[in-house]
Design an enzyme around this catalytic site. Structure first.
Site, PDB file in Angstrom:
ATOM      1  N   GLU A 185     -57.787   1.917 -81.689  1.00 12.11           N
ATOM      2  CA  GLU A 185     -59.193   1.505 -81.710  1.00 12.11           C
ATOM      3  C   GLU A 185     -59.416   0.270 -80.838  1.00 12.11           C
ATOM      4  O   GLU A 185     -60.376   0.192 -80.067  1.00 12.11           O
ATOM      5  CB  GLU A 185     -59.628   1.169 -83.154  1.00 12.11           C
ATOM      6  CG  GLU A 185     -59.488   2.326 -84.138  1.00 12.11           C
ATOM      7  CD  GLU A 185     -58.131   2.375 -84.818  1.00 12.11           C
ATOM      8  OE1 GLU A 185     -57.115   2.089 -84.152  1.00 12.11           O
ATOM      9  OE2 GLU A 185     -58.075   2.712 -86.012  1.00 12.11           O
ATOM     10  N   CYS A 211     -57.095   0.933 -89.811  1.00 11.24           N
ATOM     11  CA  CYS A 211     -56.350   0.126 -90.780  1.00 11.24           C
ATOM     12  C   CYS A 211     -57.194  -1.022 -91.324  1.00 11.24           C
ATOM     13  O   CYS A 211     -58.139  -1.486 -90.694  1.00 11.24           O
ATOM     14  CB  CYS A 211     -55.051  -0.395 -90.159  1.00 11.24           C
ATOM     15  SG  CYS A 211     -55.290  -1.594 -88.850  1.00 11.24           S
ATOM     16  N   CYS A 237     -58.196  -2.998 -87.801  1.00 11.35           N
ATOM     17  CA  CYS A 237     -59.091  -2.244 -86.920  1.00 11.35           C
ATOM     18  C   CYS A 237     -60.469  -2.062 -87.551  1.00 11.35           C
ATOM     19  O   CYS A 237     -61.470  -2.013 -86.850  1.00 11.35           O
ATOM     20  CB  CYS A 237     -58.489  -0.890 -86.588  1.00 11.35           C
ATOM     21  SG  CYS A 237     -57.069  -1.030 -85.509  1.00 11.35           S
ATOM     22  N   ALA A 240     -24.764  22.208 -86.195  1.00 14.44           N
ATOM     23  CA  ALA A 240     -24.512  23.333 -85.309  1.00 14.44           C
ATOM     24  C   ALA A 240     -23.456  24.196 -85.971  1.00 14.44           C
ATOM     25  O   ALA A 240     -22.503  23.681 -86.550  1.00 14.44           O
ATOM     26  CB  ALA A 240     -24.023  22.849 -83.948  1.00 14.44           C
ATOM     27  N   TRP A 260     -16.793  22.699 -78.339  1.00 14.35           N
ATOM     28  CA  TRP A 260     -18.215  22.656 -78.611  1.00 14.35           C
ATOM     29  C   TRP A 260     -18.634  23.980 -79.203  1.00 14.35           C
ATOM     30  O   TRP A 260     -18.258  25.017 -78.658  1.00 14.35           O
ATOM     31  CB  TRP A 260     -19.000  22.429 -77.311  1.00 14.35           C
ATOM     32  CG  TRP A 260     -18.627  21.164 -76.628  1.00 14.35           C
ATOM     33  CD1 TRP A 260     -17.770  21.008 -75.593  1.00 14.35           C
ATOM     34  CD2 TRP A 260     -19.137  19.870 -76.951  1.00 14.35           C
ATOM     35  NE1 TRP A 260     -17.717  19.690 -75.229  1.00 14.35           N
ATOM     36  CE2 TRP A 260     -18.540  18.981 -76.055  1.00 14.35           C
ATOM     37  CE3 TRP A 260     -20.026  19.402 -77.911  1.00 14.35           C
ATOM     38  CZ2 TRP A 260     -18.810  17.618 -76.089  1.00 14.35           C
ATOM     39  CZ3 TRP A 260     -20.292  18.054 -77.929  1.00 14.35           C
ATOM     40  CH2 TRP A 260     -19.688  17.167 -77.016  1.00 14.35           C
ATOM     41  N   LEU A 305     -22.922   8.765 -80.723  1.00 14.49           N
ATOM     42  CA  LEU A 305     -24.260   8.818 -81.341  1.00 14.49           C
ATOM     43  C   LEU A 305     -25.340   8.150 -80.489  1.00 14.49           C
ATOM     44  O   LEU A 305     -26.314   7.604 -81.017  1.00 14.49           O
ATOM     45  CB  LEU A 305     -24.250   8.250 -82.774  1.00 14.49           C
ATOM     46  CG  LEU A 305     -23.341   8.976 -83.771  1.00 14.49           C
ATOM     47  CD1 LEU A 305     -23.517   8.394 -85.171  1.00 14.49           C
ATOM     48  CD2 LEU A 305     -23.621  10.484 -83.798  1.00 14.49           C
ATOM     49  N   GLY A 320     -20.857  15.384 -91.051  1.00 16.13           N
ATOM     50  CA  GLY A 320     -20.043  16.520 -91.451  1.00 16.13           C
ATOM     51  C   GLY A 320     -20.605  17.157 -92.704  1.00 16.13           C
ATOM     52  O   GLY A 320     -21.622  16.720 -93.252  1.00 16.13           O
ATOM     53  N   PRO A 321     -19.916  18.210 -93.180  1.00 13.90           N
ATOM     54  CA  PRO A 321     -20.421  18.951 -94.344  1.00 13.90           C
ATOM     55  C   PRO A 321     -20.583  18.102 -95.608  1.00 13.90           C
ATOM     56  O   PRO A 321     -21.498  18.349 -96.382  1.00 13.90           O
ATOM     57  CB  PRO A 321     -19.367  20.041 -94.566  1.00 13.90           C
ATOM     58  CG  PRO A 321     -18.537  20.075 -93.337  1.00 13.90           C
ATOM     59  CD  PRO A 321     -18.701  18.790 -92.601  1.00 13.90           C
ATOM     60  N   LEU A 346     -21.468  14.761 -96.128  1.00 17.04           N
ATOM     61  CA  LEU A 346     -22.706  13.982 -96.173  1.00 17.04           C
ATOM     62  C   LEU A 346     -23.925  14.906 -96.068  1.00 17.04           C
ATOM     63  O   LEU A 346     -24.926  14.716 -96.773  1.00 17.04           O
ATOM     64  CB  LEU A 346     -22.720  12.940 -95.045  1.00 17.04           C
ATOM     65  CG  LEU A 346     -23.977  12.068 -94.987  1.00 17.04           C
ATOM     66  CD1 LEU A 346     -24.171  11.286 -96.277  1.00 17.04           C
ATOM     67  CD2 LEU A 346     -23.906  11.087 -93.807  1.00 17.04           C
TER      68      LEU A 346
HETATM   69  C1  AOF Z   1     -54.811   2.168 -86.811  1.00 17.30           C
HETATM   70  N1  AOF Z   1     -54.743   2.463 -85.489  1.00 17.30           N
HETATM   71  O1  AOF Z   1     -53.593   2.954 -83.650  1.00 17.30           O
HETATM   72  C2  AOF Z   1     -52.383   2.659 -85.635  1.00 17.30           C
HETATM   73  C3  AOF Z   1     -52.480   2.380 -87.026  1.00 17.30           C
HETATM   74  O2  AOF Z   1     -48.257  -3.915 -88.223  1.00 17.30           O
HETATM   75  P1  AOF Z   1     -48.821  -2.994 -87.181  1.00 17.30           P
HETATM   76  O3  AOF Z   1     -49.889  -3.659 -86.355  1.00 17.30           O
HETATM   77  O4  AOF Z   1     -47.743  -2.380 -86.310  1.00 17.30           O
HETATM   78  O5  AOF Z   1     -49.564  -1.808 -87.963  1.00 17.30           O
HETATM   79  C4  AOF Z   1     -48.884  -0.641 -88.310  1.00 17.30           C
HETATM   80  C5  AOF Z   1     -49.658   0.137 -89.363  1.00 17.30           C
HETATM   81  O6  AOF Z   1     -51.014   0.354 -88.952  1.00 17.30           O
HETATM   82  C6  AOF Z   1     -49.054   1.513 -89.546  1.00 17.30           C
HETATM   83  O7  AOF Z   1     -48.098   1.516 -90.558  1.00 17.30           O
HETATM   84  C7  AOF Z   1     -50.267   2.362 -89.917  1.00 17.30           C
HETATM   85  O8  AOF Z   1     -50.581   2.248 -91.294  1.00 17.30           O
HETATM   86  C8  AOF Z   1     -51.369   1.711 -89.099  1.00 17.30           C
HETATM   87  N2  AOF Z   1     -51.386   2.328 -87.794  1.00 17.30           N
HETATM   88  N3  AOF Z   1     -53.699   2.159 -87.563  1.00 17.30           N
HETATM   89  O9  AOF Z   1     -55.891   1.877 -87.331  1.00 17.30           O
HETATM   90  C9  AOF Z   1     -53.584   2.710 -84.869  1.00 17.30           C
HETATM   91  N4  AOF Z   1     -51.195   2.873 -85.038  1.00 17.30           N
HETATM   92 ZN    ZN Z   2     -55.358  -0.621 -86.846  1.00 19.44          ZN
END
Ligand code: AOF
Ligand code: ZN
Length: 363
Positions: free
Chosen positions: A56, A78, A87, A156, A172, A206, A271-272, A274
């Site tokens: 946003e 958020c 946001c 695999a 492999w 890994l 492996g099997p 875990l």
């Molecule tokens: C949004 N817009 O583009 C994303 C959201 O601590 P931060 O800033 O990294 O926030 C991460 C959290 O924000 C993430 O866990 C999720 O709940 C939200 N992500 N929210 O409004 C976004 N990426």
């Molecule tokens: Zn946000």
């Protein structure tokens, strides 16, 4: 296009924008399209990963001041101040009158943005293209809801389900195309979980590598479970992402800790022993199984005893994807719909009450 069709088209675009962001880093893939008062797109943005502006805010930074009327977003904006500000507030402060999003943010802190927006007098609509957004964000949504990473278990095997020959050799089983796909899985994971048995037997690196053996840009953090230490000279000690020796702790606890450290996607390559423990404890969300058209026979099955006595107790899986990779098959599986946890998409143990084996660590 009428107004609703414009909103749906904008939401479809947010999904394309969202997919440009990384799968790793613990944050969801989110896109945002801003529309003017006539519902014509004027700016777009997407989230480029943890620590960078949310979709946003990215979109707002590209729109002429005061011109944006409606914000269309993949995920509920958020409400929290994390690595970036909330946001919901940024949208209200920018004069946005209406917010349309696809799926709720289940996070205990970040969630609640819709309420904050309504309290600020912004109209909020949710659920537009929710199924499509769920297909993109499902693993992250599940992880955020339960505060534990999405777990993909990879193995695999030959077509008869064997993972090693009588002498223990297993390299492999599959061909180069399947191995390349396995490296992509690693590059799309925040952490890669294995057991000390595998480390001692195979000395795996890994790392996520390309065909020439060069490191891919993103490397998963290797996490080793089991009581025995990783030897000083092990390849894992040179892993570019570092190394976590989790010791002999309950697997669920190790996963919870990884979520707190910012891992939303964990790959199990072990492996099997875990692998079987992860399945028995109901910790697997998805299976990535590579099958080679070979027969090995013998006792070295890819999976050990799951404690299933009768056919009716089998763990039912849904085949989500089948691909042919050179001579091999790649299968993606999740639990059958009836076996899913409420609102979940993972592989759940078919019946309750099967305790995990006491010695279920390592290989
Ligand atoms: C949004 N817009 O583009 C994303 C959201 O601590 P931060 O800033 O990294 O926030 C991460 C959290 O924000 C993430 O866990 C999720 O709940 C939200 N992500 N929210 O409004 C976004 N990426
Ligand atoms: Zn946000």
């Amino acid at each position: 296009m009428d107004a609703d069709a414009r909103i749906v088209a904008a939401m479809r675009r947010t999904l394309e924008l969202a997919a440009r962001g990384p799968l790793t880093g613990g944050n969801p893939q989110v896109g945002c399209v801003l529309l003017d008062a006539d519902e014509r797109p004027i700016a777009e943005g997407w989230h480029r990963g943890a620590g960078t502006p949310h979709a946003e805010v990215d979109a707002l930074s590209r729109a002429p001041e005061g011109a944006a009327h409606t914000a269309v977003v993949t995920l509920e904006p958020c409400a929290h101040t994390g690595r970036t500000g909330p946001c919901a507030e940024a949208l209200a402060a920018a004069g946005i009158r209406r917010v349309v999003y696809a799926v709720d943010d289940p996070g205990p802190e970040a969630g609640g943005g819709a309420e904050r927006l309504r309290a600020a007098g912004v109209e909020v609509v949710s659920g537009v293209l929710a199924d499509e957004a769920d297909a993109l964000l499902g693993p992250w949504l599940t992880a955020a809801r339960r505060a534990r990473p999405w777990v993909t278990v990879k193995w695999a095997a030959t077509i008869d389900g064997r993972a090693a020959a009588a002498d223990g050799t297993s390299r492999w089983i599959t061909g180069p195309d399947a191995r390349r796909d396995g490296h992509r899985l690693r590059a799309e994971s925040d952490a890669i979980l294995t057991g000390t048995g595998t480390v001692l037997a195979d000395d795996p690196a890994l790392t996520a590598r390309d065909d020439d053996g060069a490191l891919l840009p993103h490397q998963p953090l290797p996490v080793v479970v089991g009581a025995r230490p990783v030897p000083a000279g092990a390849a894992l000690r040179r892993h570019p992402a570092g190394l976590v020796e989790a010791g002999d702790r309950p697997l669920a606890e190790v996963l919870d800790e990884l979520w707190r450290r910012g891992a939303a996607r964990v790959l199990v390559e072990a492996g099997p022993r875990l692998t079987t423990s992860i399945l028995r404890e109901g910790l697997a969300d998805e299976l990535a199984v590579y099958l080679a058209p070979k027969l090995l026979g013998g006792p070295a099955t890819a999976i050990g005893d799951l404690g299933i006595a009768a056919i009716g107790d089998a763990i039912d899986l849904e085949l989500r994807e089948v691909r042919r990779l050179g001579p091999d098959l790649a299968l993606a599986l999740r639990s059958a719909p009836a076996d899913r946890e409420p609102g979940g998409v993972g592989v759940r143990h078919a019946r309750e009450g099967r305790a995990a084996p006491e010695d279920g660590r390592g290989r």
